[in-house]
Design an enzyme around this catalytic site. Structure first.
Site, PDB file in Angstrom:
ATOM      1  CB  CYS A   1      -0.899   0.006   1.231  1.00 14.20           C
ATOM      2  SG  CYS A   1      -1.912  -1.465   1.352  1.00 14.20           S
TER       3      CYS A   1
ATOM      4  N   GLY B   1      -0.547   0.298  -4.848  1.00 12.11           N
ATOM      5  CA  GLY B   1      -1.872  -0.235  -4.579  1.00 12.11           C
ATOM      6  C   GLY B   1      -2.877   0.355  -5.539  1.00 12.11           C
TER       7      GLY B   1
ATOM      8  CG  ASN C   1       3.006   0.446   3.185  1.00 13.39           C
ATOM      9  OD1 ASN C   1       4.124   0.829   2.880  1.00 13.39           O
ATOM     10  ND2 ASN C   1       2.516  -0.688   2.751  1.00 13.39           N
ATOM     11  N   GLY C   2       1.830  -1.868   5.340  1.00 12.17           N
ATOM     12  CA  GLY C   2       2.532  -2.972   5.990  1.00 12.17           C
ATOM     13  C   GLY C   2       1.541  -4.060   6.325  1.00 12.17           C
TER      14      GLY C   2
ATOM     15  CE1 TYR D   1       6.802  -5.714  -9.843  1.00 15.50           C
ATOM     16  CE2 TYR D   1       5.873  -5.517  -7.645  1.00 15.50           C
ATOM     17  CZ  TYR D   1       5.702  -5.596  -9.008  1.00 15.50           C
ATOM     18  OH  TYR D   1       4.449  -5.552  -9.545  1.00 15.50           O
TER      19      TYR D   1
END
Ligand code: 5GP
Ligand code: SF4
Ligand code: MG
Length: 465
Positions: free
Chosen positions: A1, A27, A105-106, A246
């Site tokens: 995210c 996301g 995020n995570g 990535y």
């Protein structure tokens, strides 16, 4: 995210929309914004789909007034059973001392255990998201202000979290003690600050990059001042090495160096470790492109775009269902026949997960008349799932979990296959000696199985490390 927040600018929600647009690669399923205005209070909007299709409409943005706003772009990882509007962040809670919105995020590795406990004690969950635990833990804290309540809550949370939060007056940013996911601070002129997952989101709004939030650090920004604290005690970071490979955008800066430069350096390492005689180095776009440039530079083999990407498709992997993902490859990539015909091609991609993409691309290249296909991968074999916020599938679906590289070569059907070594990857990100086995500097669990935080919920569900 992806998460983004800004404080101290007129029409803050517009800045957040731009920041989220720059983070869309993190996301694509949904996005949300919360803004606060002293007259209009807290307002929010949560929508499925791309930021540009929702949050640029004047009619919607007018409903989000104020100089303080945060937002989130989501792709579903843990526990998600398909998209639901109530799972879209930011989440909001109203406490005695006022409201608070959070964007995470995570992935919280003890979320199921926490949720069970919280529900037993009376919490009413609104979503299926692991992140909602944070709001309920904050509600139960006896601290008198929101930053202290956040500290209380986050000390109970395990796993990976970069969190941005806002109250009526404060913008708050926190990273977990290992700093698994990124978070950066930017400045927008006198007294105005931004927090973002990546620096590319600062660039888009013309903010100056100040610094990374450190692993285990909390910053509280209000009245033009940044206060810092360390709620979790001392810690050394284990940043996600896959962000370099990535996940992050190549134009972002991590650890003082552009992600693009790191990726092309991975290609250089790959060319040294796995050379091959060939006529053309060709990336699987876009994720394999910087590494292919590095491979070509180091090997002296000409670089060419043997595969062309349709720019109007999203990232295939991120589409949640298998069927859509399978169709995705062909909708997204096509071979440049004139270039590859008769050539020995070195095909460079960032990673092999299920292997389905690789197999289809190899078919397309051979159909187009390539003489040989040599597959080079800019990461070690992905043999373990990520429990910290990257959506890798279960272990039994990972090709490298049940095949040796040689079996993988055979299954994909290429003339040769090689992965960069974990040491080579560490060298590329800037660790001269490679991976220090006693004290790894990054999280590399998806390659090594060395999980820096025990995945509590998963172990309870029967996962074996
Ligand atoms: P697969 O091997 O499963 O067919 O797909 C691998 C491709 O998916 C790679 O080219 C990579 O760029 C892309 N990809 C997209 N999202 C992710 C992700 O979250 N993790 C990994 N490892 N690869 C991803
Ligand atoms: Fe990153 Fe892999 Fe660690 Fe997940 S397991 S945080 S993708 S390095
Ligand atoms: Mg790819």
């Amino acid at each position: 995210c992806g998460v983004f927040g800004v404080n101290g600018v007129a029409e803050a929600a517009n800045f957040v929309a731009l920041g989220l647009h720059a983070l869309q690669h993190r996301g694509q399923e949904a996005g949300g914004i919360v803004a606060f205005d002293p007259d209009k209070g807290f307002n929010s909007a949560h929508r499925f789909g791309y930021v540009r299709d929702n949050f640029t409409k004047a009619s919607l943005m007018e409903t989000l007034p104020g100089e303080l706003a945060i937002g989130h772009v989501r792709y579903s990882t843990a526990g998600a059973k398909g998209p639901a509007i109530r799972d879209i962040q930011p989440f909001f809670g109203e406490f005695a001392m006022g409201g608070c919105a959070i964007a995470h995020n995570g992935n919280i590795t003890n979320a199921l255990a926490l949720r069970r406990e919280l529900i037993e004690r009376g919490s009413i969950f609104q979503s299926g998201s692991d992140s909602e635990c944070i709001i309920h833990l904050m509600a139960r804290s006896i601290q008198r202000n929101i930053p202290e309540r956040m500290k209380d809550a986050l000390r109970r949370v395990e796993g990976a979290f970069s969190v941005i939060a806002m109250t009526r007056t404060k913008l708050i940013g926190v990273r977990d003690p290992l700093g698994v996911r990124p978070l950066v601070l930017g400045r927008l002129g006198e007294g105005a600050y931004a927090l973002a997952s990546e620096t590319c989101a600062l660039d888009i709004i013309g903010a100056e990059f100040v610094r990374e939030i450190e692993p285990g650090e909390m910053v509280v920004i209000s009245k033009g001042k940044v206060e810092t604290s360390r709620p979790f005690g001392p810690s050394t970071g284990r940043f996600c090495i896959f962000e370099h490979v990535y996940f992050s955008r190549p134009d972002s800066i991590i650890g003082g160096r552009s992600v693009y430069e790191t990726r092309s350096q991975i290609g250089v390492e790959l060319a040294r470790e796995a050379p091959v005689e060939a006529d053309l180095v060709c990336p699987v776009p876009d994720s394999g492109t910087p590494a292919a440039i590095g491979y070509a530079r180091e090997s002296g083999i000409p670089f060419g775009m043997g595969i062309i990407r349709n720019q109007y498709m999203g990232r295939t992997f991120i589409e949640p269902t298998e069927q859509i993902r399978n169709m995705g490859v062909r909708l997204k990539l096509n071979v440049n026949r004139a270039l590859v015909r008769g050539k020995r091609v070195v095909l460079v991609d960032d990673s092999v997960v299920r292997g389905t993409t690789s197999r289809k691309i190899k078919d397309m290249i051979l159909d187009a008349g390539a003489a040989e296909v040599h597959f080079r991968i800019a990461s070690p074999p992905t043999a373990w799932p990520c429990f910290y916020g990257v959506d890798t599938p279960d272990r039994d679906k990972l090709l490298a979990a049940h095949m040796t590289p040689d079996e993988m070569r055979e299954w994909i059907g290429v003339d040769s296959l090689a992965f960069v070594s974990l040491d080579g990857l560490y060298r590329a990100v800037g660790e001269a000696k490679g991976r220090d086995a006693r004290a790894p500097q990054y999280c590399d669990a998806c390659f090594s199985g060395d999980y820096p935080v025990a995945p509590f919920d998963q172990l309870e569900r029967g996962f074996r490390m």
